[in-house]
Design a protein around this motif. Structure first.
Motif, mmCIF file in Angstrom:
data_model
loop_
_atom_site.group_PDB
_atom_site.id
_atom_site.type_symbol
_atom_site.label_atom_id
_atom_site.label_comp_id
_atom_site.label_asym_id
_atom_site.label_seq_id
_atom_site.Cartn_x
_atom_site.Cartn_y
_atom_site.Cartn_z
ATOM 1 N N LYS A 69 -35.477 -28.033 9.928
ATOM 2 C CA LYS A 69 -36.399 -27.630 8.619
ATOM 3 C C LYS A 69 -37.725 -27.255 9.222
ATOM 4 O O LYS A 69 -38.289 -26.241 8.642
ATOM 5 C CB LYS A 69 -36.449 -29.113 7.757
ATOM 6 C CG LYS A 69 -37.380 -28.824 6.682
ATOM 7 C CD LYS A 69 -37.348 -29.982 5.914
ATOM 8 C CE LYS A 69 -38.472 -29.802 4.632
ATOM 9 N NZ LYS A 69 -38.856 -30.990 4.365
ATOM 10 N N GLU A 70 -38.371 -28.130 10.064
ATOM 11 C CA GLU A 70 -39.687 -27.709 10.570
ATOM 12 C C GLU A 70 -39.858 -26.365 11.342
ATOM 13 O O GLU A 70 -40.504 -25.501 10.974
ATOM 14 C CB GLU A 70 -40.059 -28.634 11.316
ATOM 15 C CG GLU A 70 -40.790 -29.880 10.532
ATOM 16 C CD GLU A 70 -41.554 -29.707 9.155
ATOM 17 O OE1 GLU A 70 -42.513 -28.843 9.503
ATOM 18 O OE2 GLU A 70 -41.359 -30.133 8.307
ATOM 19 N N LEU A 71 -38.711 -25.972 12.199
ATOM 20 C CA LEU A 71 -38.708 -24.848 12.836
ATOM 21 C C LEU A 71 -38.391 -23.521 11.968
ATOM 22 O O LEU A 71 -39.012 -22.444 12.273
ATOM 23 C CB LEU A 71 -37.744 -24.956 13.989
ATOM 24 C CG LEU A 71 -37.874 -25.727 15.328
ATOM 25 C CD1 LEU A 71 -36.794 -26.087 16.002
ATOM 26 C CD2 LEU A 71 -39.191 -25.397 16.035
ATOM 27 N N THR A 72 -37.430 -23.796 11.075
ATOM 28 C CA THR A 72 -37.040 -22.843 10.165
ATOM 29 C C THR A 72 -38.250 -22.469 8.867
ATOM 30 O O THR A 72 -38.476 -21.149 8.721
ATOM 31 C CB THR A 72 -35.863 -22.956 9.387
ATOM 32 O OG1 THR A 72 -35.872 -24.200 8.730
ATOM 33 C CG2 THR A 72 -34.689 -23.022 10.413
ATOM 34 N N ALA A 73 -39.176 -23.526 8.783
ATOM 35 C CA ALA A 73 -40.020 -23.402 7.817
ATOM 36 C C ALA A 73 -41.157 -22.231 8.279
ATOM 37 O O ALA A 73 -41.591 -21.479 7.323
ATOM 38 C CB ALA A 73 -40.761 -24.743 7.351
ATOM 39 N N VAL A 74 -41.667 -22.395 9.371
ATOM 40 C CA VAL A 74 -42.421 -21.730 10.040
ATOM 41 C C VAL A 74 -42.175 -20.301 10.074
ATOM 42 O O VAL A 74 -43.114 -19.404 10.232
ATOM 43 C CB VAL A 74 -42.779 -22.151 11.377
ATOM 44 C CG1 VAL A 74 -44.068 -21.193 12.184
ATOM 45 C CG2 VAL A 74 -43.519 -23.399 11.305
ATOM 46 N N ALA A 75 -40.789 -19.814 10.170
ATOM 47 C CA ALA A 75 -40.378 -18.541 10.151
ATOM 48 C C ALA A 75 -40.229 -17.984 8.831
ATOM 49 O O ALA A 75 -39.964 -16.759 8.586
ATOM 50 C CB ALA A 75 -38.631 -18.531 10.789
ATOM 51 N N ASN A 76 -40.551 -18.628 7.723
ATOM 52 C CA ASN A 76 -40.798 -18.183 6.255
ATOM 53 C C ASN A 76 -41.996 -17.589 6.163
ATOM 54 O O ASN A 76 -43.150 -18.395 6.279
ATOM 55 C CB ASN A 76 -40.183 -19.205 5.428
ATOM 56 C CG ASN A 76 -38.656 -19.644 5.395
ATOM 57 O OD1 ASN A 76 -38.030 -18.631 5.665
ATOM 58 N ND2 ASN A 76 -38.356 -20.856 5.225
ATOM 59 N N ALA A 132 -56.880 -12.234 16.100
ATOM 60 C CA ALA A 132 -56.074 -11.161 15.288
ATOM 61 C C ALA A 132 -54.639 -11.678 14.763
ATOM 62 O O ALA A 132 -54.171 -11.062 14.047
ATOM 63 C CB ALA A 132 -55.891 -10.104 16.431
ATOM 64 N N ILE A 133 -54.240 -12.877 15.284
ATOM 65 C CA ILE A 133 -53.052 -13.360 14.828
ATOM 66 C C ILE A 133 -53.070 -13.578 13.404
ATOM 67 O O ILE A 133 -53.973 -14.251 12.728
ATOM 68 C CB ILE A 133 -52.542 -14.496 15.765
ATOM 69 C CG1 ILE A 133 -52.212 -14.073 17.107
ATOM 70 C CG2 ILE A 133 -51.234 -15.089 14.937
ATOM 71 C CD1 ILE A 133 -52.325 -15.502 17.972
ATOM 72 N N SER A 134 -51.832 -13.199 12.462
ATOM 73 C CA SER A 134 -51.859 -13.291 11.070
ATOM 74 C C SER A 134 -50.722 -14.174 10.904
ATOM 75 O O SER A 134 -49.833 -14.560 11.689
ATOM 76 C CB SER A 134 -51.504 -12.060 10.238
ATOM 77 O OG SER A 134 -50.308 -11.632 10.717
ATOM 78 N N ALA A 135 -50.562 -14.857 9.760
ATOM 79 C CA ALA A 135 -49.633 -15.715 9.579
ATOM 80 C C ALA A 135 -48.200 -14.990 9.432
ATOM 81 O O ALA A 135 -47.129 -15.321 9.824
ATOM 82 C CB ALA A 135 -49.821 -16.315 8.084
ATOM 83 N N ASN A 136 -48.224 -13.659 8.954
ATOM 84 C CA ASN A 136 -47.118 -12.685 9.218
ATOM 85 C C ASN A 136 -46.531 -12.535 10.520
ATOM 86 O O ASN A 136 -45.327 -12.680 10.854
ATOM 87 C CB ASN A 136 -47.383 -11.593 8.501
ATOM 88 C CG ASN A 136 -47.264 -11.584 6.873
ATOM 89 O OD1 ASN A 136 -46.636 -12.451 6.450
ATOM 90 N ND2 ASN A 136 -47.766 -10.753 6.465
ATOM 91 N N ASP A 137 -47.780 -12.592 11.523
ATOM 92 C CA ASP A 137 -47.109 -12.395 13.005
ATOM 93 C C ASP A 137 -46.548 -13.957 13.448
ATOM 94 O O ASP A 137 -45.499 -13.819 14.224
ATOM 95 C CB ASP A 137 -48.358 -12.559 13.747
ATOM 96 C CG ASP A 137 -49.225 -11.281 13.763
ATOM 97 O OD1 ASP A 137 -48.352 -10.080 13.329
ATOM 98 O OD2 ASP A 137 -50.266 -11.190 13.919
ATOM 99 N N ILE A 138 -47.145 -14.920 12.824
ATOM 100 C CA ILE A 138 -46.233 -16.210 13.118
ATOM 101 C C ILE A 138 -44.931 -16.264 12.577
ATOM 102 O O ILE A 138 -43.964 -16.741 13.334
ATOM 103 C CB ILE A 138 -47.113 -17.523 12.552
ATOM 104 C CG1 ILE A 138 -48.390 -17.479 13.115
ATOM 105 C CG2 ILE A 138 -46.399 -18.658 12.723
ATOM 106 C CD1 ILE A 138 -48.368 -17.911 14.511
ATOM 107 N N ALA A 139 -44.850 -15.932 11.366
ATOM 108 C CA ALA A 139 -43.280 -15.959 10.900
ATOM 109 C C ALA A 139 -42.466 -14.874 11.566
ATOM 110 O O ALA A 139 -41.306 -15.441 11.810
ATOM 111 C CB ALA A 139 -43.360 -15.568 9.454
ATOM 112 N N SER A 140 -43.000 -13.947 12.040
ATOM 113 C CA SER A 140 -42.039 -12.942 12.682
ATOM 114 C C SER A 140 -41.608 -13.406 14.185
ATOM 115 O O SER A 140 -40.445 -13.267 14.429
ATOM 116 C CB SER A 140 -42.881 -11.606 12.902
ATOM 117 O OG SER A 140 -42.103 -10.485 13.558
#
Length: 174
Positions: A69-76, A132-140
């Motif tokens: 759950k925690e690993l997949t949550a960060v991908a959202n 420069a890292i964004s939340a979208n970068d983290i999800a990607s």
């Protein structure tokens, strides 16, 4: 740093403590989990990222569900908020700067950079990249990580754990 974690008694250290995602979302919520931490090892052409956990054998299947759950949550997209991201960025920059105060670590850093980039880049280069890292970068990046083949290791009384195939399929269904 974003995920962090720690043990039941940890309160500090880089990426650990009371404000990391895994401490707040897991260690505070599940007293059965004694330790729960994200880890990574990065190499030129490959790497390893995951969660290590310590718990009792009867709670281990549930701990695996929590890790998935925690690993997949960060991908959202939208799951990581700006406060969490800013805290992780500051922790990362702080760890880099503190580590480079050691001559031994600085020497190792020079060698790694020469092998990886063919030159030594100034620390400001890496600090700008972190900023420069964004939340979208983290999800990607997280989406790419969880779509790669799973590595799973268990130690102790593991008879009640789900099989590798069952755990691996949970990443494909999310």
């Amino acid at each position: 740093m974003l995920m962090g974690g720690g043990g039941s008694f940890s309160a500090g250290g880089p990426g650990k403590g009371m404000y990391s995602r895994l401490y707040l979302r897991v260690l505070n919520a599940y007293p059965q989990i004694h330790a729960f931490s994200a880890f990574s090892s990065i190499y030129n052409n490959t790497g390893l990222f995951g969660i290590q956990a310590a718990t009792t054998s009867d709670f281990a299947p549930r701990a695996i569900e929590v890790a998935v759950k925690e690993l997949t949550a960060v991908a959202n997209p939208g799951e990581v908020d700006q406060v969490q991201l800013d805290r992780a960025k500051q922790s990362t920059k702080s760890a880099i700067l503190m580590n480079l105060e050691s001559r031994m670590v600085a020497s190792e850093d020079i060698g790694r950079q020469l092998l990886t980039y063919g030159e030594r880049k100034p620390v400001e280069h890496f600090l700008k990249i972190i900023d420069a890292i964004s939340a979208n970068d983290i999800a990607s990046v997280a989406q790419k990580l969880i779509s790669s083949p799973l590595t799973m290791a268990s130690y102790g009384d593991v008879l009640s754990l789900p099989t590798y195939d069952v755990v691996s399929s949970r990443f494909r269904s999310n």
